[in-house]
Motif scaffolding. Sequence first.
Motif, mmCIF file in Angstrom:
data_model
loop_
_atom_site.group_PDB
_atom_site.id
_atom_site.type_symbol
_atom_site.label_atom_id
_atom_site.label_comp_id
_atom_site.label_asym_id
_atom_site.label_seq_id
_atom_site.Cartn_x
_atom_site.Cartn_y
_atom_site.Cartn_z
ATOM 1 N N PHE A 90 0.822 -1.211 0.000
ATOM 2 C CA PHE A 90 0.000 0.000 0.000
ATOM 3 C C PHE A 90 0.858 1.263 0.000
ATOM 4 O O PHE A 90 0.637 2.183 -0.792
ATOM 5 C CB PHE A 90 -0.933 -0.016 1.208
ATOM 6 C CG PHE A 90 -1.743 1.236 1.363
ATOM 7 C CD1 PHE A 90 -2.673 1.595 0.397
ATOM 8 C CD2 PHE A 90 -1.589 2.056 2.466
ATOM 9 C CE1 PHE A 90 -3.421 2.748 0.523
ATOM 10 C CE2 PHE A 90 -2.332 3.212 2.595
ATOM 11 C CZ PHE A 90 -3.256 3.556 1.625
ATOM 12 N N ILE A 91 1.852 1.321 0.894
ATOM 13 C CA ILE A 91 2.714 2.504 0.958
ATOM 14 C C ILE A 91 3.455 2.693 -0.359
ATOM 15 O O ILE A 91 3.572 3.818 -0.872
ATOM 16 C CB ILE A 91 3.710 2.377 2.127
ATOM 17 C CG1 ILE A 91 2.968 2.370 3.460
ATOM 18 C CG2 ILE A 91 4.723 3.518 2.101
ATOM 19 C CD1 ILE A 91 3.862 2.035 4.656
ATOM 20 N N TRP A 92 3.950 1.590 -0.913
ATOM 21 C CA TRP A 92 4.671 1.678 -2.187
ATOM 22 C C TRP A 92 3.760 2.216 -3.292
ATOM 23 O O TRP A 92 4.173 3.086 -4.084
ATOM 24 C CB TRP A 92 5.198 0.303 -2.586
ATOM 25 C CG TRP A 92 5.985 0.308 -3.863
ATOM 26 C CD1 TRP A 92 7.323 0.508 -4.007
ATOM 27 C CD2 TRP A 92 5.456 0.140 -5.194
ATOM 28 N NE1 TRP A 92 7.682 0.470 -5.335
ATOM 29 C CE2 TRP A 92 6.553 0.254 -6.088
ATOM 30 C CE3 TRP A 92 4.188 -0.084 -5.703
ATOM 31 C CZ2 TRP A 92 6.395 0.136 -7.468
ATOM 32 C CZ3 TRP A 92 4.033 -0.196 -7.079
ATOM 33 C CH2 TRP A 92 5.114 -0.086 -7.946
ATOM 34 N N ARG A 118 0.422 5.482 -7.587
ATOM 35 C CA ARG A 118 -0.502 4.420 -8.001
ATOM 36 C C ARG A 118 -1.616 4.218 -6.970
ATOM 37 O O ARG A 118 -1.914 3.096 -6.562
ATOM 38 C CB ARG A 118 0.263 3.108 -8.215
ATOM 39 C CG ARG A 118 1.267 3.198 -9.367
ATOM 40 C CD ARG A 118 1.930 1.857 -9.633
ATOM 41 N NE ARG A 118 2.891 1.944 -10.713
ATOM 42 C CZ ARG A 118 3.601 0.918 -11.170
ATOM 43 N NH1 ARG A 118 3.446 -0.283 -10.612
ATOM 44 N NH2 ARG A 118 4.464 1.071 -12.148
ATOM 45 N N VAL A 119 -2.205 5.322 -6.555
ATOM 46 C CA VAL A 119 -3.322 5.242 -5.614
ATOM 47 C C VAL A 119 -4.484 4.467 -6.233
ATOM 48 O O VAL A 119 -5.197 3.739 -5.551
ATOM 49 C CB VAL A 119 -3.773 6.653 -5.189
ATOM 50 C CG1 VAL A 119 -4.971 6.574 -4.240
ATOM 51 C CG2 VAL A 119 -2.627 7.400 -4.513
ATOM 52 N N MET A 120 -4.647 4.600 -7.564
ATOM 53 C CA MET A 120 -5.720 3.866 -8.242
ATOM 54 C C MET A 120 -5.481 2.357 -8.147
ATOM 55 O O MET A 120 -6.436 1.572 -8.043
ATOM 56 C CB MET A 120 -5.820 4.295 -9.704
ATOM 57 C CG MET A 120 -7.080 3.804 -10.404
ATOM 58 S SD MET A 120 -7.296 4.562 -12.021
ATOM 59 C CE MET A 120 -7.497 6.280 -11.558
ATOM 60 N N GLU A 121 -4.218 1.953 -8.160
ATOM 61 C CA GLU A 121 -3.919 0.528 -8.037
ATOM 62 C C GLU A 121 -4.232 0.033 -6.623
ATOM 63 O O GLU A 121 -4.698 -1.088 -6.440
ATOM 64 C CB GLU A 121 -2.459 0.259 -8.389
ATOM 65 C CG GLU A 121 -2.146 -1.214 -8.529
ATOM 66 C CD GLU A 121 -0.820 -1.479 -9.227
ATOM 67 O OE1 GLU A 121 -0.173 -2.481 -8.891
ATOM 68 O OE2 GLU A 121 -0.441 -0.680 -10.115
ATOM 69 N N SER A 122 -3.975 0.882 -5.627
ATOM 70 C CA SER A 122 -4.356 0.495 -4.268
ATOM 71 C C SER A 122 -5.871 0.406 -4.164
ATOM 72 O O SER A 122 -6.412 -0.459 -3.464
ATOM 73 C CB SER A 122 -3.811 1.495 -3.243
ATOM 74 O OG SER A 122 -4.570 2.692 -3.213
ATOM 75 N N LEU A 173 -10.135 5.668 -4.842
ATOM 76 C CA LEU A 173 -10.357 6.005 -6.245
ATOM 77 C C LEU A 173 -10.621 7.497 -6.402
ATOM 78 O O LEU A 173 -10.098 8.143 -7.320
ATOM 79 C CB LEU A 173 -11.534 5.196 -6.804
ATOM 80 C CG LEU A 173 -11.810 5.350 -8.298
ATOM 81 C CD1 LEU A 173 -10.592 4.930 -9.118
ATOM 82 C CD2 LEU A 173 -13.030 4.515 -8.703
ATOM 83 N N GLY A 174 -11.422 8.054 -5.502
ATOM 84 C CA GLY A 174 -11.668 9.494 -5.545
ATOM 85 C C GLY A 174 -10.396 10.290 -5.335
ATOM 86 O O GLY A 174 -10.153 11.295 -6.020
ATOM 87 N N LEU A 175 -9.556 9.853 -4.413
ATOM 88 C CA LEU A 175 -8.288 10.544 -4.168
ATOM 89 C C LEU A 175 -7.351 10.412 -5.363
ATOM 90 O O LEU A 175 -6.615 11.359 -5.689
ATOM 91 C CB LEU A 175 -7.620 9.973 -2.921
ATOM 92 C CG LEU A 175 -8.294 10.323 -1.583
ATOM 93 C CD1 LEU A 175 -7.671 9.517 -0.448
ATOM 94 C CD2 LEU A 175 -8.179 11.812 -1.296
ATOM 95 N N TYR A 198 -5.561 13.410 -7.318
ATOM 96 C CA TYR A 198 -4.112 13.479 -7.483
ATOM 97 C C TYR A 198 -3.685 13.492 -8.953
ATOM 98 O O TYR A 198 -2.495 13.552 -9.255
ATOM 99 C CB TYR A 198 -3.439 12.303 -6.768
ATOM 100 C CG TYR A 198 -3.457 12.411 -5.256
ATOM 101 C CD1 TYR A 198 -3.145 13.611 -4.625
ATOM 102 C CD2 TYR A 198 -3.773 11.316 -4.462
ATOM 103 C CE1 TYR A 198 -3.151 13.714 -3.244
ATOM 104 C CE2 TYR A 198 -3.786 11.406 -3.071
ATOM 105 C CZ TYR A 198 -3.477 12.610 -2.469
ATOM 106 O OH TYR A 198 -3.488 12.710 -1.099
ATOM 107 N N GLY A 199 -4.641 13.437 -9.864
ATOM 108 C CA GLY A 199 -4.338 13.567 -11.290
ATOM 109 C C GLY A 199 -3.906 12.293 -11.977
ATOM 110 O O GLY A 199 -3.338 12.355 -13.080
ATOM 111 N N GLU A 200 -4.168 11.130 -11.398
ATOM 112 C CA GLU A 200 -3.825 9.877 -12.071
ATOM 113 C C GLU A 200 -4.786 9.659 -13.244
ATOM 114 O O GLU A 200 -5.977 9.928 -13.131
ATOM 115 C CB GLU A 200 -3.906 8.709 -11.083
ATOM 116 C CG GLU A 200 -2.856 8.799 -9.983
ATOM 117 C CD GLU A 200 -2.843 7.569 -9.088
ATOM 118 O OE1 GLU A 200 -3.306 6.495 -9.539
ATOM 119 O OE2 GLU A 200 -2.375 7.673 -7.937
#
Length: 297
Positions: free
Chosen positions: A90-92, A98-102, A254-256, A260-262
């Motif tokens: 998660f931290i990575w 890659r917040v969308m991947e989390s 997903l909202g974040l 964050y512009g992903e």
Amino acid sequence: MFYSSHTRGLAAIILAYSIWGLFPVYWKLLGRISPTELLFIRLILTSLSCLLLLPLRGSWKDFRAAWQDRQQLATSLFTAILLSGNWFAFIWAVNNGRVMESSLGYFLCPLVSVLLGRVIEHEHLGVRRWLAVGLAAAGVGTLVIIAGRLPLAAICIALTWGGYAVMKKRTTLGPVVGLGMETSLLAPVSAVILLIMAFQGPLTITTAPSAALGFLTTAGFLTAAPLLLFAFAAQRIRLSTMGMGQYIVPSAHLGLAVLYGEPVTGGVLAGFALIWCGLVVYSLPQRKRGTASEKGV
């Protein structure tokens, strides 16, 4: 009293997932520090937080007894490894944009819990929930095709957290004792590794802004609070119910990610849409079968 216990468990799991849903914001603030260092520091600080809480909750005797139980030690080591793997993935993901991947990983967690609940807890699924798992698998396949790579962080998050949920469902340790055992087993190893890393070269934490270091001091508390809520709920509600509430976490992530512009392409939306369809199908009520395996919270 049965209903009261269920209600407290449900409230605890909703609060825990809400805190986790906002965690990307916290770890983004610590983005100047390497994920490896953050993991080891997080283990150490969480262990210290639990050791402070144990006497306050009158759980020190249970904690000492757990250390004398070899089977419990083995179980706690296994859950500790699952937990640390989940934390690192998660931290990575967050600190590598890659917040969308989390988000994907935590969207898959409920369905992984469904599968593990069927295999380990023998919970009945039915055709609808098997269909839900199939739709989720199709969604992941779509995302793999679009991205051209396996979302390894998402897969690691889903598998480690699903396994952790099952193990916490089966443990007899209280929330503080269990988390204290898990983090205390790995905290000394974490400290030694950090010292070795420091001898090999300067740690990234030494160049982090003072504000980031201030935020880092709260890692133990912010980690312990939702995990203790999770462990409290795990012993009071069904594994499948815990999976349902987990939608809060990936939705917030997903909202974040968008904030964050992903990038969110049509193919990505198609993959997520299949997963969402699976979650909708999974959420549909099933006819009661009256079997012993379905009774209880």
